[in-house]
Design a protein around this motif. Structure first.
Motif, PDB file in Angstrom:
ATOM      1  N   PRO A 110       0.820  -1.218   0.000  1.00 32.33           N
ATOM      2  CA  PRO A 110       0.000   0.000   0.000  1.00 32.33           C
ATOM      3  C   PRO A 110       0.852   1.265   0.000  1.00 32.33           C
ATOM      4  CG  PRO A 110      -0.022  -1.038   2.164  1.00 32.33           C
ATOM      5  CD  PRO A 110       0.648  -2.001   1.241  1.00 32.33           C
ATOM      6  N   GLU A 111       0.419   2.242  -0.800  1.00 31.16           N
ATOM      7  CA  GLU A 111       1.135   3.512  -0.837  1.00 31.16           C
ATOM      8  C   GLU A 111       0.995   4.261   0.484  1.00 31.16           C
ATOM      9  OE1 GLU A 111      -0.060   5.804  -4.170  1.00 31.16           O
ATOM     10  OE2 GLU A 111       0.472   4.268  -5.650  1.00 31.16           O
ATOM     11  N   GLN A 112      -0.173   4.116   1.111  1.00 31.27           N
ATOM     12  CA  GLN A 112      -0.395   4.739   2.403  1.00 31.27           C
ATOM     13  C   GLN A 112       0.311   3.927   3.488  1.00 31.27           C
ATOM     14  OE1 GLN A 112      -1.973   7.637   2.744  1.00 31.27           O
ATOM     15  NE2 GLN A 112      -1.652   7.733   4.959  1.00 31.27           N
ATOM     16  N   ALA A 113       1.156   4.566   4.247  1.00 31.17           N
ATOM     17  CA  ALA A 113       1.933   3.861   5.261  1.00 31.17           C
ATOM     18  C   ALA A 113       1.035   3.192   6.292  1.00 31.17           C
ATOM     19  CB  ALA A 113       2.883   4.826   5.950  1.00 31.17           C
ATOM     20  N   GLN A 114       1.373   1.952   6.640  1.00 30.44           N
ATOM     21  CA  GLN A 114       0.644   1.202   7.653  1.00 30.44           C
ATOM     22  C   GLN A 114       1.634   0.598   8.640  1.00 30.44           C
ATOM     23  OE1 GLN A 114      -2.577  -1.439   6.349  1.00 30.44           O
ATOM     24  NE2 GLN A 114      -2.215  -0.748   4.255  1.00 30.44           N
ATOM     25  N   ALA A 115       1.221   0.527   9.898  1.00 31.57           N
ATOM     26  CA  ALA A 115       2.036  -0.164  10.895  1.00 31.57           C
ATOM     27  C   ALA A 115       1.891  -1.667  10.695  1.00 31.57           C
ATOM     28  CB  ALA A 115       1.602   0.232  12.301  1.00 31.57           C
ATOM     29  N   VAL A 116       2.976  -2.402  10.829  1.00 33.22           N
ATOM     30  CA  VAL A 116       2.983  -3.824  10.522  1.00 33.22           C
ATOM     31  C   VAL A 116       3.345  -4.654  11.745  1.00 33.22           C
ATOM     32  CG1 VAL A 116       3.617  -3.388   8.116  1.00 33.22           C
ATOM     33  CG2 VAL A 116       5.412  -3.833   9.817  1.00 33.22           C
ATOM     34  N   THR A 117       2.965  -5.931  11.679  1.00 36.37           N
ATOM     35  CA  THR A 117       3.436  -6.930  12.635  1.00 36.37           C
ATOM     36  C   THR A 117       4.601  -7.668  11.998  1.00 36.37           C
ATOM     37  OG1 THR A 117       1.248  -7.233  13.629  1.00 36.37           O
ATOM     38  CG2 THR A 117       2.852  -9.013  13.917  1.00 36.37           C
TER      39      THR A 117
ATOM     40  N   ILE B 244      14.673 -16.115  12.382  1.00 41.43           N
ATOM     41  CA  ILE B 244      16.037 -15.993  11.898  1.00 41.43           C
ATOM     42  C   ILE B 244      16.984 -15.868  13.087  1.00 41.43           C
ATOM     43  CG2 ILE B 244      15.389 -14.974   9.693  1.00 41.43           C
ATOM     44  CD1 ILE B 244      15.936 -12.233  10.850  1.00 41.43           C
ATOM     45  N   GLY B 245      18.277 -15.955  12.798  1.00 43.77           N
ATOM     46  CA  GLY B 245      19.253 -15.970  13.871  1.00 43.77           C
ATOM     47  C   GLY B 245      19.344 -14.668  14.640  1.00 43.77           C
ATOM     48  N   ASN B 246      19.173 -13.534  13.945  1.00 47.78           N
ATOM     49  CA  ASN B 246      19.272 -12.231  14.605  1.00 47.78           C
ATOM     50  C   ASN B 246      18.077 -11.376  14.198  1.00 47.78           C
ATOM     51  OD1 ASN B 246      19.995  -9.863  15.828  1.00 47.78           O
ATOM     52  ND2 ASN B 246      21.756  -9.438  14.517  1.00 47.78           N
ATOM     53  N   PRO B 247      16.928 -11.523  14.859  1.00 53.21           N
ATOM     54  CA  PRO B 247      15.738 -10.756  14.474  1.00 53.21           C
ATOM     55  C   PRO B 247      15.893  -9.254  14.656  1.00 53.21           C
ATOM     56  CG  PRO B 247      15.355 -11.955  16.524  1.00 53.21           C
ATOM     57  CD  PRO B 247      16.647 -12.445  15.970  1.00 53.21           C
ATOM     58  N   GLN B 248      16.789  -8.823  15.548  1.00 50.71           N
ATOM     59  CA  GLN B 248      16.977  -7.385  15.736  1.00 50.71           C
ATOM     60  C   GLN B 248      17.470  -6.730  14.457  1.00 50.71           C
ATOM     61  OE1 GLN B 248      16.081  -5.489  18.394  1.00 50.71           O
ATOM     62  NE2 GLN B 248      16.603  -3.775  17.041  1.00 50.71           N
ATOM     63  N   ARG B 249      18.254  -7.454  13.670  1.00 58.21           N
ATOM     64  CA  ARG B 249      18.699  -6.908  12.398  1.00 58.21           C
ATOM     65  C   ARG B 249      17.504  -6.643  11.487  1.00 58.21           C
ATOM     66  NH1 ARG B 249      23.223  -6.600   9.950  1.00 58.21           N
ATOM     67  NH2 ARG B 249      24.296  -8.035  11.342  1.00 58.21           N
ATOM     68  N   PHE B 250      16.525  -7.545  11.515  1.00 57.91           N
ATOM     69  CA  PHE B 250      15.320  -7.359  10.704  1.00 57.91           C
ATOM     70  C   PHE B 250      14.559  -6.122  11.170  1.00 57.91           C
ATOM     71  CE2 PHE B 250      10.872  -9.031   9.615  1.00 57.91           C
ATOM     72  CZ  PHE B 250      10.942  -8.543   8.324  1.00 57.91           C
ATOM     73  N   VAL B 251      14.465  -5.946  12.480  1.00 56.82           N
ATOM     74  CA  VAL B 251      13.799  -4.754  13.038  1.00 56.82           C
ATOM     75  C   VAL B 251      14.487  -3.488  12.534  1.00 56.82           C
ATOM     76  CG1 VAL B 251      13.314  -3.466  15.151  1.00 56.82           C
ATOM     77  CG2 VAL B 251      12.969  -5.938  15.102  1.00 56.82           C
ATOM     78  N   ASP B 252      15.803  -3.459  12.617  1.00 59.98           N
ATOM     79  CA  ASP B 252      16.553  -2.276  12.200  1.00 59.98           C
ATOM     80  C   ASP B 252      16.383  -2.013  10.704  1.00 59.98           C
ATOM     81  OD1 ASP B 252      17.405  -2.094  14.810  1.00 59.98           O
ATOM     82  OD2 ASP B 252      19.356  -3.011  14.425  1.00 59.98           O
ATOM     83  N   THR B 253      16.369  -3.080   9.904  1.00 58.98           N
ATOM     84  CA  THR B 253      16.216  -2.932   8.460  1.00 58.98           C
ATOM     85  C   THR B 253      14.847  -2.356   8.116  1.00 58.98           C
ATOM     86  OG1 THR B 253      17.708  -4.795   8.057  1.00 58.98           O
ATOM     87  CG2 THR B 253      16.268  -4.141   6.251  1.00 58.98           C
ATOM     88  N   VAL B 254      13.808  -2.864   8.783  1.00 62.95           N
ATOM     89  CA  VAL B 254      12.451  -2.373   8.532  1.00 62.95           C
ATOM     90  C   VAL B 254      12.342  -0.901   8.909  1.00 62.95           C
ATOM     91  CG1 VAL B 254      10.032  -2.588   9.261  1.00 62.95           C
ATOM     92  CG2 VAL B 254      11.379  -4.639   8.762  1.00 62.95           C
ATOM     93  N   LYS B 255      12.899  -0.524  10.044  1.00 62.60           N
ATOM     94  CA  LYS B 255      12.858   0.878  10.472  1.00 62.60           C
ATOM     95  C   LYS B 255      13.602   1.770   9.490  1.00 62.60           C
ATOM     96  CE  LYS B 255      12.317   0.134  15.465  1.00 62.60           C
ATOM     97  NZ  LYS B 255      12.950   0.287  16.813  1.00 62.60           N
ATOM     98  N   SER B 256      14.735   1.268   8.973  1.00 66.66           N
ATOM     99  CA  SER B 256      15.512   2.068   8.030  1.00 66.66           C
ATOM    100  C   SER B 256      14.748   2.309   6.737  1.00 66.66           C
ATOM    101  CB  SER B 256      16.848   1.380   7.721  1.00 66.66           C
ATOM    102  OG  SER B 256      16.666   0.236   6.893  1.00 66.66           O
ATOM    103  N   PHE B 257      13.802   1.449   6.444  1.00 62.31           N
ATOM    104  CA  PHE B 257      12.973   1.581   5.242  1.00 62.31           C
ATOM    105  C   PHE B 257      11.782   2.503   5.495  1.00 62.31           C
ATOM    106  CE2 PHE B 257      10.341  -0.066   1.666  1.00 62.31           C
ATOM    107  CZ  PHE B 257      11.292   0.047   0.661  1.00 62.31           C
ATOM    108  N   GLY B 258      11.625   2.954   6.725  1.00 66.28           N
ATOM    109  CA  GLY B 258      10.559   3.894   7.052  1.00 66.28           C
ATOM    110  C   GLY B 258       9.220   3.258   7.358  1.00 66.28           C
TER     111      GLY B 258
END
Length: 323
Positions: free
Chosen positions: A225-232, A237-251
């Motif tokens: 969606p073009e309109q930003a939505q909060a996601v679950t 994976i071995g280091n889920p915090q990296r996934f969190v950081d990557t998602v945040k970096s994508f806005g």
């Protein structure tokens, strides 16, 4: 990250209670390595060059996106690469060529992802010698990439590339079970290149960055969606915090997280109560497509390597071309 891994990486002293067992692990690891070096144990060469992509610690270090990058780079250099992998979690005793009809439970989640994205043949088998022989006998590959094969010494190798997690490093630098290491830190001195993923590490000569791209729907039809939505966030994976950081970096805003142990075998019941939209890793997505909802997405990442590494790797490849 489970409580045991937190002990490894957060320097909790309770894991050091198992240091005597780590000494035993070190002894076994040393005997294996020296045994293969001196010919006490049989090792086997195959007729084409073998490139190892591995690590000395348990858990994720970015090997899968790096392997995808490596396949593309080798192809651009005129090689025809193929991949061999163990097939973690799959009940396999003989080499199996991974195809689109397989499920993650059949061949492992990472090999399924590699086969789908690399455009290269992927063969899985706990015995990587058998896998490599099968790969070369049934395809036109002229170079073998052994995924997570650093400790599989039965397969002789021409190049060893080791990935390090730049966020977590090597934790308390102890061997299993007191720490996360499969081999001592000194092992890094004997590999051909150490590459750190998204961070810094003293022994790493090269840095890799993982760049996220636009999320893709698991059903193959829905659009992000073009309109930003909060996601679950959902990840195993071995280091889920990296996934969190990557998602945040994508806005992308995160409203909640659901993390599972590495390689967790998802089923419909596991995720039935999770509120969408859901965003997961690409490795997890291959296990969930059969029961995915319209608002379930995955976030692809692309590995980026510096020109210095590309030049160095080209030099290694030129040696094989000359031979």
């Amino acid at each position: 990250m489970n409580w045991w891994e937190r002990g490894w990486y957060k320097q909790h002293s309770f894991t050091l209670l198992f240091w005597p067992l780590s000494l035993l692990y070190l002894l076994v690891a040393a005997i294996r390595r020296v045994g293969y070096q001196r010919g006490w144990f049989a090792s086997f060469a195959v007729e084409k060059p073998v490139v190892i992509v591995g690590n000395i610690s348990v858990g994720g270090t970015g090997k899968t996106p790096f392997t995808l990058w490596l396949c593309k780079f080798l192809t651009e250099q005129g090689f025809t690469p193929g991949i061999v992998s163990r097939g973690y979690g799959a009940r396999i005793t003989e080499p199996v060529r991974v195809t689109s009809v397989h499920l993650a439970a059949d061949v492992g989640d990472e090999p399924l992802l590699l086969a789908g994205k690399s455009n290269c043949p992927v063969v899985v088998c706990p015995d990587r010698v058998a896998a490599a022989q099968y790969l070369l006998a049934t395809t036109d590959c002229d170079i073998v990439i052994s995924d997570d094969g650093l400790q599989h010494y039965r397969l002789q190798r021409d190049l060893e590339l080791v990935l390090i997690d730049g966020q977590r490093g090597l934790g308390n630098q102890q061997l299993l079970p007191a720490g996360p290491l499969r081999e001592p830190v000194s092992r890094l001195q004997s590999v051909d290149a150490v590459i750190v993923n998204s961070g810094d590490f003293q022994s790493a000569r090269y840095k890799m960055v993982l760049k996220p791209v636009v999320p893709i729907a698991l059903d193959g039809q829905s659009q992000w969606p073009e309109q930003a939505q909060a996601v679950t966030l959902v990840a195993a994976i071995g280091n889920p915090q990296r996934f969190v950081d990557t998602v945040k970096s994508f806005g992308i805003e995160i409203k909640s997280t659901e993390f599972f142990r590495d390689h967790y075998a998802f089923d419909e019941k596991t995720l039935v109560g999770i509120e969408g939209p859901v965003l997961m890793t690409e490795k997890d997505a291959v296990k969930c497509r059969a029961f995915a909802k319209a608002n379930w997405y995955y976030l692809p990442v692309e590995a980026q390597l510096p020109d210095e590494f590309k030049f160095w790797l080209q030099q290694q490849l030129n040696q094989w071309r000359d031979n």
